[in-house]
Structure formats: structure tokens, C-alpha cells
Design a protein around this motif. Structure first.
Motif, PDB file in Angstrom:
ATOM      1  N   GLU B  51     -48.266 -30.361 -18.615  1.00 21.77           N
ATOM      2  CA  GLU B  51     -48.737 -29.367 -17.635  1.00 21.77           C
ATOM      3  C   GLU B  51     -48.561 -29.984 -16.249  1.00 21.77           C
ATOM      4  O   GLU B  51     -48.923 -31.147 -16.032  1.00 21.77           O
ATOM      5  N   GLU B 130     -42.804 -27.372 -20.086  1.00 22.16           N
ATOM      6  CA  GLU B 130     -43.983 -27.251 -19.227  1.00 22.16           C
ATOM      7  C   GLU B 130     -44.897 -26.183 -19.833  1.00 22.16           C
ATOM      8  O   GLU B 130     -44.418 -25.131 -20.289  1.00 22.16           O
ATOM      9  N   ALA B 131     -46.174 -26.463 -19.839  1.00 27.38           N
ATOM     10  CA  ALA B 131     -47.115 -25.627 -20.595  1.00 27.38           C
ATOM     11  C   ALA B 131     -47.101 -24.151 -20.183  1.00 27.38           C
ATOM     12  O   ALA B 131     -47.211 -23.265 -21.038  1.00 27.38           O
ATOM     13  N   HIS B 132     -46.929 -23.882 -18.872  1.00 23.23           N
ATOM     14  CA  HIS B 132     -46.939 -22.477 -18.442  1.00 23.23           C
ATOM     15  C   HIS B 132     -45.772 -21.697 -19.033  1.00 23.23           C
ATOM     16  O   HIS B 132     -45.849 -20.481 -19.188  1.00 23.23           O
ATOM     17  N   MET B 198     -55.425 -22.221 -18.691  1.00 24.06           N
ATOM     18  CA  MET B 198     -54.417 -21.989 -17.645  1.00 24.06           C
ATOM     19  C   MET B 198     -54.556 -20.555 -17.151  1.00 24.06           C
ATOM     20  O   MET B 198     -54.848 -19.647 -17.938  1.00 24.06           O
TER      21      MET B 198
END
Lengths: 85, 552
Positions: B51, B130-132, B198
Motif C-alpha cells: 500500500e 498496489e493495494a488500491h 482503504m
């Protein structure tokens, strides 16, 4: 593997099929022309007596195709013919 | 120096197809050594979900990459993440460099090109993690958003987050099966190692990396053409994907251990569907080419095979079988490569949107529609990620990853195998019926062998060996899986990613200019004839088939 009297390499120059082997070269826009040209070349070479039947292996040279294509497939075709000199 | 296939072993050291088998089997054997407790593959680097705010607060390689692969990789932990990726580069550069040498490529140029492609691949692969972009929502956020909130995502596989949250709830004194209060739920989420809050997330799974890789390659191939030409020595999507498909054989073998009946059913349905589709596609497209577009017999036949069967290899095999001038398959192949890219971009999203409840049908249809092995595997992989992510988001149920991709690969492999036989039949018809060549003695049966896709041998061997271990050597399964999981997951995925980048690099849309009638016929046949028929046939043979659920 089949036996042949003559192993040749077959290519295409964009206009004609071309066969080469041991100093022999034959050309033709189609198979009839190519085989006739090869018959004359064999007769002219003096290596085969008149009236003999010559088994010819024509192995297509895959380097004729663009390099980027070769990763997809590596064989075009081989041709076996019998030419009466 | 000529490249003539005279003997049955011709090409074993000089072609990408055979080198896919050698690289495939080499790593397959290295993986198998884990049965005897030798870890020969644990050095392989692996991406990790990260992240960005957490990364920038304290940047380190360890947040982006990992070296442990479950039970494997412990012997190489000393390498660290950076050492691991350097080792990965060294091993793969050496292996592919040896292949490049025997294939008579320019080894220096290949190594530089490979290194650049490797770097681009890992860069976009890491960005895509990437986590998003990647992280899925937790099952708790999907099934009980009123308690957990809608913003809890999972940095690993969702069932692991569920397990961690359940354990945290137990520690907080919440009986199993009972919903906690929002405050306790928030505490449990905080205690979970992999759950994260998030404000937004696309939940694309691995699909994000695949899409980024494709975009990166396409930018190079279409806007930085000089650079693309430089990279072309190492941009070999078919080599990389065929090697990856051998590793997929290991994955299918492992999946077959758990769902042998389903794997067998998938293989048989794929064969039947391919056979039926094949009999429909070819004559329809050939007739359309001859009657509708007034193409020559040669052009119609080559185009029909290219679009109906397995793309470039079918176009070359058919052109060879009917002795067409080499320029013809070259032109058709350009079309196939460009249209395959269009299919790859359009179809996974389209199938996911219009038929979200037909995962295996969609996969099989993809295999019959998308030409070239690389594009099909790429499209299948994106479809797999998009469909499993969507299904999970809508239902909270997890489909086991890999089955949709397998459905698309299985149909493609059947098609690939048919081409040798079909080209042989076509050669007989052409020589003895169409051209009536008086000097031609015979059409050698060796033509079937030369046209057989050799990487399929590696795929089947890997599949059956792992299936055999499960059936006949059950005690070795756990140990075998240690090595197998490294080869079939990070190694296979790296080669998939490299395939995506390379496909973009070699796809130049400007080559469509001047293709006229051929391009028009190709486009019409593909989207009006092939795609709908393929979908219908896939539906007939695969309807009702669903990917297994983990533990299901």
C-alpha cells in the motif's frame, strides 16, 4: 527417413521458387516450371544418365520467412518429387 | 546455413517451440526435487501486495517483494528481496540466453533486450500489486458491511483475512457465528495482520498487473518504434507463453489432485467443442473469402485457417500444406497478431460484463476465439482475474483461481494439436485434387510431426506426472507441492507478464494500413462469425460447469 537421390534446399525469392543443391539451381514461378527447370539442370549436370528417374527431396528453408514469425511455427513444408531426366 | 526440417529431431535445439519444452521441463524437474527435500527453485522472487502510503512512510524492498513461498524458499531467505530478484534475473537471463545462442539469435542484443523487458515486467508487476488496484474486499466487508464497514480490504488471499479476523474475534470473546458489535469488529480488523482499511479500491486482483503490462508494451510498440525494434530480439511472446503453459501443466496437475473429475470433464468438453467449432469455422470463412471477397483459393485457405484455428501457426501450416508463396502467411500473420491484441483488450471485459455467471463457458469461448497462444493465455488470465474478482464482490463466494484460464488454454491446446493433422489432410487434398501435381511422389507423414506443437508434450508430461504422484505416491504430495508451487505460480506468472509486455512491443497497429480486403474479411469473420459460433459451441459443451471453490 526416406531415401532421396538428391537433397535440395527450397526457398522463394518473392517471385519464384528456387531449388539449390551442389551447384545445381532451378527456378520457376510454379511447380511445373520449377520441375522442368530442375530436369534441365539435372540433365545438364551430367551426373544422371538420360532416362533415369531421380528422387528429389526439396526441404523448405524456414529462414525464408521473417524472423519474427518463427516463434509461432517452425515448419513450412517439404516436397518429394520424382524427375525423369 | 539453412533451416530445413529433414529429420524427426530437426529443430530440437534451434526453435522456440522446443526451447519452451526444455525450459519448461528443466524448471519442472528442479521443482520436483523438493520431494527429496532439495529446494532448487526457492530463490525465485515473488511480488507482494503493498500500500503506497505505508511504503512511502518507510520504503524497503521487503514491502514490495518476498522470498518465502509458503513452505519453500526458506533456504534462500538470506538473499533478501533484492538478492532474490537479482538471482531471478541471473537465472532467467542465463537460461534464455543459452536458448538464444542455440536459436542463433544475437546473444548480446538478446541479453540486453531481455534485461530491459525483465525490468519493465517487474516494474509494472509491482505497480499492479498496489493495494488500491489489486486488493480484494474482505468477505466481512461484503457480507456484513453494517458491522465491519465497506472499506476493509485484504492484502493476501481473502480466506486468510477471514481466518485472521475470526481468530481475533475469538480472542475478543465473540462466540463463533455471532456478529460482533461495530466497535469489536473494528478491533478485530486492527488485530488482523492482512486486513487493511482503504477509502477506495478497484479489487482487480492480478488483472491490474496484466493490463498495465499490456499497456506498457503497446506504448513501446506503437509510439517508441525504434526502441521496439531494438527489443525485438528478446520480445518472444510465443516462447515465453509456451514455457509458461508447460508450468501451467503443473498447476493443472495440482488442481487435478483436488478435482480430478472436473479436470477430466474440462479436457473432454474442450476437445468436443473444439472439434465441432472447427468443422463450422473453416468452411464458412473459406466460402465467404471465395464468394464474398473474391479471394484466391490460397488466400482464402490461409486466412480461414488463421482465423478459425490457431492463428499464426495455422496460417503458416496451411500455407505450407497448400504450397502458397511465403508472403501470404506473412501478411495474414500480421493481421492475426494485430487482431489478437484487439480481442485481448475487448473480450475479457465483454464476457465478464455480459455473462458473469458462465465462467467456464467464457473461458472455453475465449480459447476458440482469440488467436495465438500468447493472446489466448493472456486473455484467459485477465478473464480469470476479472471474473473471480467480480463473482467474489457480488456473492462473497470465492472461485478457485486458475480454472477459467485452464478452460481457455485447454481448448486452445486441442486446436493447436489438430493443426498438424488438418494441414496434412489439406496437403493431400491440394496435391492430389486441387493442383494435381504430376511429379509429387507423396506427402510425408513426417509433416504431421513437424507441425505438432511440441510445448504440448511438456504441458502433458507436467500434468500427468503430478497427477501420477497424487495417485501412486500420496506420501510425496506435500513435499512435491513445495517446489511445484514456486514453478507454477511466481515463475509461470512472470512469464505471463513478460508475454503481455512482449505482445505489446511486437504489435504495431499501423501495419493494418494497406491490408484492404484481407483486413475487412478478417474483422467481419472474427466478430460476426467466429466469436458468436465459438460462444454458442462453448455454451453447448460447458454450460453449467463452475470452478470449484477452495475447500468445496
Amino acid at each position: 527417413m526416406k531415401r532421396s537421390d538428391l537433397d535440395t534446399v527450397l526457398t522463394h525469392d518473392g517471385r519464384e521458387w528456387v531449388v539449390r543443391a551442389d551447384g545445381i539451381e532451378a527456378r520457376g514461378a510454379d511447380w511445373g516450371e520449377l520441375d522442368e527447370s530442375l530436369r534441365r539442370a539435372l540433365a545438364g549436370s551430367g551426373r544422371y544418365p538420360s532416362g533415369s528417374r531421380v528422387r528429389v527431396f526439396m526441404g523448405f528453408d524456414f529462414d525464408t520467412l521473417p524472423q519474427w514469425l518463427r516463434q509461432y511455427h517452425y515448419h513450412y513444408f517439404n516436397r518429394w518429387v520424382e524427375i525423369r531426366v | 546455413m539453412s533451416a530445413v526440417n529433414r529429420r524427426w529431431y530437426s529443430g530440437m535445439l534451434s526453435t522456440e517451440d522446443w526451447w519452451a519444452v526444455w525450459l519448461g521441463l528443466f524448471m519442472f524437474l528442479m521443482g520436483l526435487l523438493s520431494i527429496w527435500e532439495i529446494d532448487a527453485v526457492g530463490w525465485m522472487a515473488k511480488t507482494k501486495t503493498w500500500e503506497w502510503s505505508s511504503f512511502w512512510s518507510d520504503p524497503s524492498w521487503g514491502k514490495l517483494l518476498k522470498t518465502a513461498h509458503g513452505k519453500a524458499g526458506q533456504a534462500y531467505e538470506g538473499l533478501g528481496p533484492l538478492g532474490s530478484i537479482i538471482t531471478t534475473w541471473l537465472v532467467w537471463t542465463a537460461l534464455t540466453g543459452i536458448g538464444a545462442y542455440f536459436m542463433k539469435l544475437n546473444v548480446g542484443k538478446f541479453v540486453v533486450g531481455f534485461t530491459i523487458i525483465f525490468a519493465i515486467t517487474w516494474f509494472v508487476w509491482i505497480v499492479g500489486h498496489e493495494a488500491h488496484l489489486k486488493a480484494p474486499k474482505t468477505a466481512e466487508s461484503i457480507t456484513a458491511p453494517q458491522v465491519y464497514g465497506e472499506d476493509v480490504y485484504c492484502m493476501t488471499k481473502v480466506h486468510k483475512c477471514t481466518k485472521e479476523i475470526k481468530e481475533a474475534l475469538a480472542k475478543l470473546g465473540v462466540p463463533e457465528g455471532q456478529l460482533p458489535s461495530p466497535q469489536v469488529a473494528a478491533q478485530a480488523v486492527d488485530m488482523s495482520k492482512h486486513a487493511i482499511r482503504m477509502s477506495w479500491g478497484l479489487s482487480l486482483g492480478g488483472g491490474a498487473s496484466y493490463i498495465l503490462a499490456l499497456v506498457a508494451g503497446l506504448i513501446i510498440g506503437n509510439f517508441i518504434k525504434g526502441f521496439a525494434r531494438f527489443l525485438s530480439e528478446a520480445a518472444k511472446p510465443e516462447w515465453y507463453i509456451k514455457t509458461a503453459i508447460v508450468y501451467l501443466g503443473i498447476k493443472v496437475g495440482l488442481m487435478s489432485m483436488k478435482a480430478a473429475g472436473f479436470a477430466f470433464e474440462l479436457a473432454v468438453a474442450g476437445m468436443a467443442a473444439t472439434f465441432v467449432a472447427y468443422l463450422l469455422f473453416w468452411p464458412i470463412v473459406y466460402t465467404l473469402g471465395r464468394k464474398g471477397f473474391k479471394l484466391s483459393r490460397h488466400a482464402s485457405a490461409v486466412l480461414s485457417s488463421g482465423i478459425s484455428i490457431c492463428g499464426v501457426s495455422a496460417a503458416i501450416a496451411t500455407a505450407g500444406a497448400i504450397r502458397a508463396r511465403p508472403i501470404l502467411p506473412t501478411m495474414v500473420s500480421m493481421l492475426i497478431v494485430i487482431f489478437a491484441m484487439i480481442e485481448l483488450v475487448v473480450l475479457p471485459g465483454f464476457y465478464t460484463a455480459v455473462a458473469p455467471n458462465q465462467p467456464i463457458v467464457n473461458g472455453a469461448a475465449m480459447g476458440m476465439t482469440v488467436k495465438t497462444d500468447g493472446a489466448d493465455a493472456a486473455a484467459g488470465a485477465i478473464l480469470d482475474q476479472l471474473m473471480t474478482a467480480r463473482h467474489y464482490q457480488e456473492t462473497g463466494q470465492v472461485w478457485e483461481e486458475g480454472w477459467i484460464l485452464t478452460a481457455s488454454i485447454v481448448t486452445k491446446i486441442w486446436i493447436d494439436m489438430f493443426i498438424g493433422l488438418w494441414a496434412f489432410i489439406l496437403a493431400l487434398i491440394w496435391v492430389y485434387r486441387v493442383e494435381r501435381d504430376p511429379t509429387q511422389m507423396t506427402v510425408g507423414a513426417s509433416e504431421v510431426w513437424h507441425r505438432f506443437p511440441k510445448f504440448v508434450l511438456g504441458y502433458l508430461l507436467a500434468w500427468f506426472v503430478y497427477l501420477g504422484i497424487a495417485v501412486f505416491w500420496a506420501d510425496a504430495v506435500d513435499m512435491a507441492m513445495k517446489g511445484a508451487n514456486v514453478v507454477q505460480s511466481p515463475m509461470r506468472k512472470m512469464l505471463f507478464m513478460m508475454t503481455f509486455v512482449c505482445m505489446g512491443i511486437i504489435t504495431d497497429f499501423s501495419k493494418l494500413k494497406g491490408m484492404g480486403r484481407l483486413a475487412t474479411l478478417y474483422g467481419i469473420a472474427l466478430f460476426v462469425i467466429i466469436a458468436p459460433i465459438a460462444y454458442f459451441v462453448a455454451w453447448v459443451f460447458h454450460r453449467g460447469m463452475m470452478p470449484p471453490t477452495p475447500g468445496g
